[in-house]
Design an enzyme around this catalytic site. Structure first.
Site, short mmCIF file in Angstrom:
data_model
loop_
_atom_site.label_atom_id
_atom_site.label_comp_id
_atom_site.label_asym_id
_atom_site.label_seq_id
_atom_site.Cartn_x
_atom_site.Cartn_y
_atom_site.Cartn_z
CB SER A 58 -116.81 33.39 11.28
OG SER A 58 -116.97 32.08 10.84
CG ASN A 59 -118.27 39.02 10.48
OD1 ASN A 59 -117.20 39.12 9.93
ND2 ASN A 59 -119.43 39.33 9.87
#
Length: 792
Positions: A244-245
């Site tokens: 994820s970011n």
């Protein structure tokens, strides 16, 4: 809990509460269950759907909220859920035979059905379910009870031939059936184990002792074997890219002077582990929206009117391996502190469907040590279970029953301080970093205060198993293979540990700042480059090490914004510009090296196809936009060279965002680049893919039965905007207004092609048309496309 109520909404809210308290009748669009309003009604909910079919559940209590959630998600994803419940019960072979993959995409991989059956019956057994269930507070158990009842209601309606045309893959199958609350608990336990035991399904299910005397001389040897260990194998999902970011901005870095959050998980677009967007309201008690992982009755990543949060997969390991010293002549006994102990044997029997549809029982005995299940790692070159040694695994999350208590408590948190206190109280989050912001709070939070085996670096010199331990930890930094013959080498405990053998919050990293925090699946170290976090155990993550290209792209996006260097007006973050930046499809590898590489691999004497590729890449704008011409050529090339010795300037811990950089122009490296370029171009041509194609002509979203173009690329190329973008939100708290959230669920709320909502959210994502989420009662009513009341 106080909640935001716009003027004029009090009367409407009171009406809804009264209806729910009485038990509402089933409205249009539902099935044919009871419409009793007697006081004995146990479950009652209103399900309103808004744009893209997003369900908003309103109920008088947690049982009702779970009930509405269970019904709505079954309406959207019945076949995926029904198939998964078969998996977690260990019954796949009974219905689908032994050899087919248990899943096409999931946190537990794609093992054969028979191996998955033995694994789940062994690890997620009745004892584990009872222990997990008994540790949950009543409100969580009420959610589980309601979810189970809501799911079962929808199943009964399908079995009664309701909802014609829906769920063609399972509606007439013998494995579609009602579930128990324990089935849902099994799903939660399996989710808890995603980064640990569930990553080793086949290795645990196949761990068998040798026949006495059958160990070879090679097995008896104590010298180090040749290992074939891929560090990616130890990551959640077994490969790079499941992650994820996130960005969280404090007041010093935003246009409004108020905090701002981006959640941008890269997760599964198909299968049981995909996200589900839902909004659940219990007036005066809970008003939470966001994403649950399918089968979880509460929100895992979301927002209410007071807080918002995001997750990324953490680098911390959630298990360790132990090498056991076996008793000579009996490979089912081992030595601990000089005393012999017997492995715990569990005989399991699975019914296996044959080609003629008959069922044949297949039995297998699996084993546990005092640490946990035995594991077979011979495929990696580690010795097989032999007469002298064998390997076992201890899993911190098999012992962690607090994860969903933690998530549940967040759902009703009223401030960032309360949210952070919950993290420290439970230390139950199983495998993700967290970022968060709060209303009227200037700070942004980063936390990896999670369940981690308490193996401080000070243990390693004395406790790594010899000779393999030092080799394993060099190949897989942070993962200890410990000496299992001494209890002194078992996990430690801190004074503030929330479970035996786990780090307490005082030895886990977090940061509160009015600046910003980010994470793109590298460690806690560079949550903010100006405020690095250091001094933590290696099992949690590395420090002062080279960051991934995706991490460097993420840092660069933030720094370019705050420096005003990204071509957007101003130099601070806003909801609008973060939504734009997060989907701008910049390719960091191309920004770093494309021009230098083309100068070396392109020449007038090259074949015509390579000259065309050079012209295409030279004109390419270094993005993965739908209309970008050249992105696919760069991807094909970069996949061949990304692990090469590419850079002239090495990594510098004093400048971690900008190094390494520059092209290594040694003769050997240039030969590698030229060969890779020729091969990449030839492969595209041979596949009939035009070198000057737009990306949207050759890259499509993974959505069965559709061909929807997709922008973005792989994180290994330096894309921040990756192909596995799933649920996304950008959240802020405007002064004097309710929470404001812009969202995507890129694969949509439903996996049923017969649903009218099957493609519409994905198509909105293609257009970068962020959805302004209807959170308040007035907003929901304005966006409502259907509403039903259910009760029983």
């Amino acid at each position: 809990m106080p909640q935001y109520v716009q003027p004029g909404n009090l009367a409407r809210l009171g009406v809804i509460t009264s209806i729910l308290a009485l038990g509402a009748c089933l409205g249009g669009g539902g099935g044919g269950g009871s419409s009793s309003s007697e006081p004995s009604t146990r479950f009652s909910a209103t399900i309103e759907r808004t744009t893209y079919g997003i369900p908003h559940i309103t109920a008088a209590d947690y049982a009702g909220a779970g009930y509405g959630h269970g019904y709505a998600i079954a309406e959207d994803n019945l076949c995926v859920l029904a198939d998964a419940f078969i998996t977690y019960r260990g019954e796949r072979s009974q219905y689908f035979g032994p050899d087919a993959p248990a899943s096409l995409a999931s946190t537990f991989g794609s093992p054969p059905n028979l191996e998955a059956d033995f694994f789940f019956r062994f690890i997620v057994n009745d004892e584990a379910v009872t222990r997990f269930r008994d540790d949950q507070p009543q409100d969580v158990r009420d959610l589980v009870s309601g979810f189970t009842a809501g799911y079962n209601r929808y199943v009964r309606e399908i079995l009664d031939d309701g909802h014609a045309g829906r769920h063609a893959d399972c509606r007439n199958q013998p494995w579609l059936a009602e579930i128990s609350e324990d089935d849902l608990m099994r799903r939660l336990i399996a989710l808890n184990l995603s980064a640990s035991s569930a990553n080793w399904v086949e290795e645990i299910a196949s761990a068998q002792p040798p026949a006495v005397g059958a160990a070879s001389l090679r097995m008896r040897s104590r010298s180090a074997p040749e290992l074939d260990i891929d560090p990616q194998r130890f990551k959640l999902g077994r490969k790079e890219g499941i992650g994820s970011n996130t960005f969280a901005f404090g007041s010093d870095t935003t246009e409004t002077g108020r905090s701002l959050l981006l959640a941008n998980p890269h997760w599964y677009p198909i299968g049981i582990d995909r996200f589900y967007q839902v909004h659940m309201t219990i007036p005066g008690e809970m008003d939470i929206s966001g994403a649950s992982i399918m089968g979880s009755p509460m929100v895992q990543m979301g927002f209410n009117d007071h807080i918002a949060w995001a997750h990324t997969v953490s680098t911390a390991y959630r298990f360790t391996l132990f090498e056991l010293q076996m008793v000579p002549g009996d490979p089912t006994r081992y030595v601990l502190d000089g005393e012999e102990r017997a492995l715990e044997a569990t005989e399991l029997t699975v019914q296996v469907r044959q080609p003629d549809d008959s069922l044949v029982p297949v039995s297998r005995t699996l084993y546990r040590s005092v640490y946990g299940p035995m594991i077979n790692l011979s495929a990696m070159g580690l010795p097989a279970w032999g007469e002298e040694r064998a390997f076992t695994l201890r899993d911190v999350n098999l012992e962690n029953t607090r994860a969903f208590q933690n998530f549940f408590a967040w759902n009703t948190a009223e401030s960032l301080d309360e949210f952070y206190g919950i993290i420290q109280q439970y230390v139950g989050i199983p495998w993700v970093n967290t970022t968060a912001i709060g209303r009227d709070d200037d700070r942004a939070l980063y936390s990896d205060i999670t369940a981690v085996p308490n193996v401080p670096d000070s243990m390693l010199a004395d406790c790594l198993a010899q000779p393999l331990g030092p080799i394993v930890i060099e190949v897989v930094p942070g993962l200890p293979l410990l000496d299992g013959s001494r209890s002194a080498c078992n996990w430690r405990s801190d004074p503030d540990s929330r479970q035996p053998g786990a780090f307490g919050p005082g030895n886990l990293p977090s940061l509160l700042t009015t600046d910003y925090v980010v994470n793109m699946n590298d460690s806690y170290w560079l949550s903010n480059p100006q405020q690095p976090l250091t001094g933590y155990a290696g099992i949690i993550g590395q420090e002062e090490y080279q960051q991934s290209l995706r991490s460097r792209m993420g840092h660069t996006l933030v720094l370019d914004r705050l420096n005003g260097a990204d071509g957007i007006n101003g130099h601070l973050a806003s909801s609008e510009n973060i939504r734009e930046i997060s989907l701008n499809n910049r390719v960091y590898s191309a920004e770093l090296l494309k021009d230098e590489i083309l100068a070396q691999v392109c020449s007038d004497s090259a074949p015509d196809t390579e000259q065309q590729a050079c012209q295409v890449l030279g004109a390419w704008n270094n993005t993965g936009e739908i209309d970008a011409v050249g992105a696919h050529v760069w991807s094909a090339f970069w996949s061949k060279v990304r692990t090469s010795d590419l850079y002239a300037t090495p990594f510098d811990a004093a400048d971690p965002v900008n190094t390494p950089n520059g092209l290594n122009t040694s003769a050997d490296n240039l030969e590698v680049l030229r060969t890779a370029f020729s091969e990449a171009v030839a492969e595209l041509v041979d596949a009939g893919i035009a070198l000057d194609a737009q990306l949207g002509e050759v890259q499509f979203y993974l959505k069965p039965g559709t061909q929807i173009p997709q922008f973005g690329g792989e994180g290994s190329e330096g894309y921040f905007t990756v192909l596995r973008n799933s649920y996304m939100h950008v959240v802020d708290f405007p002064e004097g207004e309710p929470v404001r959230a812009w969202t995507f669920l890129t694969h949509g709320v439903t996996s049923d092609p017969a649903s009218p909502h099957y493609t519409e959210y994905t198509e909105a994502y293609l257009d970068k048309d962020w959805h302004l989420f209807p959170y308040t009662r007035e907003q929901i009513v304005a966006a409502r496309i259907s509403s039903i009341d259910i009760s029983e």
